[in-house]
Design an enzyme around this catalytic site. Structure first.
Site, PDB file in Angstrom:
ATOM      1  N   SER A 112       0.756  -1.185  -0.013  1.00 45.82           N
ATOM      2  CA  SER A 112      -0.177   0.027  -0.016  1.00 45.82           C
ATOM      3  C   SER A 112       0.949   1.390  -0.126  1.00 45.82           C
ATOM      4  O   SER A 112       0.280   2.409   0.020  1.00 45.82           O
ATOM      5  CB  SER A 112      -0.862   0.048   1.201  1.00 45.82           C
ATOM      6  OG  SER A 112      -0.200  -0.077   2.488  1.00 45.82           O
ATOM      7  N   HIS A 133      -3.471  -3.614  -5.165  1.00 46.89           N
ATOM      8  CA  HIS A 133      -3.675  -2.865  -3.735  1.00 46.89           C
ATOM      9  C   HIS A 133      -5.346  -3.447  -3.484  1.00 46.89           C
ATOM     10  O   HIS A 133      -6.127  -2.569  -3.898  1.00 46.89           O
ATOM     11  CB  HIS A 133      -3.468  -1.445  -3.656  1.00 46.89           C
ATOM     12  CG  HIS A 133      -3.628  -0.932  -2.321  1.00 46.89           C
ATOM     13  ND1 HIS A 133      -3.914   0.330  -2.143  1.00 46.89           N
ATOM     14  CD2 HIS A 133      -3.597  -1.529  -1.151  1.00 46.89           C
ATOM     15  CE1 HIS A 133      -4.166   0.439  -0.892  1.00 46.89           C
ATOM     16  NE2 HIS A 133      -3.845  -0.458  -0.154  1.00 46.89           N
ATOM     17  N   GLU A 145      -6.700  -1.069  -6.312  1.00 46.56           N
ATOM     18  CA  GLU A 145      -5.982  -0.335  -7.326  1.00 46.56           C
ATOM     19  C   GLU A 145      -5.039  -1.280  -7.836  1.00 46.56           C
ATOM     20  O   GLU A 145      -4.320  -1.914  -7.283  1.00 46.56           O
ATOM     21  CB  GLU A 145      -5.169   0.628  -6.233  1.00 46.56           C
ATOM     22  CG  GLU A 145      -6.150   1.786  -5.864  1.00 46.56           C
ATOM     23  CD  GLU A 145      -5.320   2.852  -4.814  1.00 46.56           C
ATOM     24  OE1 GLU A 145      -5.464   4.069  -5.061  1.00 46.56           O
ATOM     25  OE2 GLU A 145      -4.536   2.189  -4.040  1.00 46.56           O
ATOM     26  N   ASN A 183      -4.745   6.322  -1.057  1.00 49.42           N
ATOM     27  CA  ASN A 183      -3.883   6.839   0.246  1.00 49.42           C
ATOM     28  C   ASN A 183      -3.151   8.124  -0.059  1.00 49.42           C
ATOM     29  O   ASN A 183      -3.174   8.960   0.954  1.00 49.42           O
ATOM     30  CB  ASN A 183      -2.940   5.807   0.426  1.00 49.42           C
ATOM     31  CG  ASN A 183      -3.259   4.472   1.299  1.00 49.42           C
ATOM     32  OD1 ASN A 183      -4.325   4.494   1.778  1.00 49.42           O
ATOM     33  ND2 ASN A 183      -2.637   3.260   1.085  1.00 49.42           N
TER      34      ASN A 183
END
Length: 390
Positions: A112, A133, A145, A183
């Site tokens: 991540s 991800h 992702e 993120n």
């Protein structure tokens, strides 16, 4: 599936739910048993809630073989890694996987925060390495992702996309950049919330209540306690190391929480205290709030967050639809471009200009795209056009 922590066990379950034969691999017997228990709890809960029949649960579990020998990857079509977030560990592992697997095997990392390019470069065949991800809990969360590097072959991305489609996941594709899409936006927003709290801008309760009122499922400080401050700190360090953007430099109160061992719910203390019956009345770690500024919420958090979204679009890293999909599915937050439409580009620009005037931080400078939307004769129509074209 190499690595059977919370994420690894969840990803193994996703594959097994969709008919795949899975080899779950861990380095120690204790870690292997922990991975099994995570899977059992998850599938038992699915039976209890009526999402799986007992027979389907038994079939699912029967498709997963647990072991500690990497030799099991020799015949694998796909290898997914979800070990500890340490670059050296992952590079060594992928170099080993590259030697052990068939040349046509797909190698995927669930990192991540780490550089997928650096991980892929440790192999002799970096063209077959990709980032996938998943979000926690992987059996429930639809979003993944899909990340490519400058080394990834186009056919690898196509194959990974088809695989994730077959698993019933919704994907957003992006290039290898610290934080990817979700993120980057989420952790930047959380870091600002922690900064406002640490500077006495408003109390923890005022910050969280304002963002819940704005449509978020929970406040940012409560969310940080849930995620774990060590996790947020590691992602922020990675993002700052790559970008040198002071907006993602970990705010002092977050660093202090980690140094104190107050990692959130998992340790019983974070921004809030936690006991057997839930949140306690333990005092927070920050200074007394200057209540006069609490009235500026939630715009003090929303304007920089939306500004970051528009910078991401303006740099061609992600489209409005990808950002909306990522934040709504991955974080259960309102779609950012719906929020922008509701608040209005001119109002958001005015708020961001004020923030930039106070901070003088380059990262707070209003996005060029925000300025263009606000300058349009009809900003609402210009925003609709932006969302439709990109």
């Amino acid at each position: 599936m190499v690595g059977l922590g919370t994420m690894g066990a969840g990803i193994a379950e996703v594959f097994a739910r969709n008919g795949w034969q899975v080899s779950g691999i861990e380095v120690t017997d204790a870690a292997l048993e922990r991975g099994k228990s995570i899977l059992v709890r998850s599938t038992d809960r699915a039976v209890e809630t009526g999402k799986l029949s007992t027979a389907d649960r038994d079939d699912l579990v029967g498709r997963i073989e647990f072991g500690g020998d990497l030799a099991a990857v020799a015949d694998a079509d796909v290898v997914v890694e979800a070990v500890f977030e340490d670059l050296a560990t992952k590079r060594n592992l992928f170099a080993d996987l590259d030697r052990r697997t068939r040349p046509d095997a797909l190698l995927a990392t669930n990192t991540s925060s780490l550089s997928i390019t650096a991980i892929a470069a440790a192999t002799e065949h970096p063209e077959r390495v990709v980032g996938v991800h998943f979000f926690n809990p992987a059996p429930v969360q639809r979003l993944v992702e899909l990340i490519s590097t400058v080394l990834t072959a186009p056919e690898t991305i196509e194959r990974a996309q088809q695989l994730l489609d077959d698993l019933g996941k919704t994907t957003i594709t992006c290039a290898d950049r610290a934080g990817f899409v979700v993120n980057t936006l989420l952790v930047g927003y959380l870091n600002r919330a922690a900064r406002l709290y640490g500077e006495g801008f408003a109390s923890r309760e005022e910050i969280d209540a304002a963002m819940v009122e704005a449509g978020n499922p929970m406040g940012p400080l409560t969310l940080m306690d849930l995620v774990g401050h060590d996790v947020s700190l590691a992602v922020l360090h990675r993002m700052y190391d790559e970008t040198k953007d002071r907006l993602v430099a970990p705010t002092p109160v977050l660093t202090q929480l980690v140094e104190a061992g107050w990692l959130g719910r998992k340790t019983g203390r974070g921004f809030y205290g936690y006991g057997p019956d839930g949140v306690t009345d333990a005092p927070g770690p920050g200074p007394k709030a200057r209540a006069s500024r609490a009235g500026e919420l939630p715009m003090a958090l929303l304007a920089p967050y939306l500004n970051s979204c528009l910078k991401m679009v303006g740099s061609w890293y992600a489209t409005p639809d990808q950002i909306d999909t990522g934040m709504s599915l991955g974080c259960r937050m309102p779609k950012p471009f719906d929020v922008l439409a509701q608040l209005g580009p001119r109002e958001v620009l005015a708020a961001q200009q004020q923030i930039f005037a106070e901070s003088a931080e380059p990262g707070d400078r209003p996005a060029l795209l925000l300025e263009r939307l606000a300058a349009a004769d009809d900003p609402a129509t210009a925003l609709v056009a932006l969302r439709e074209v990109l």
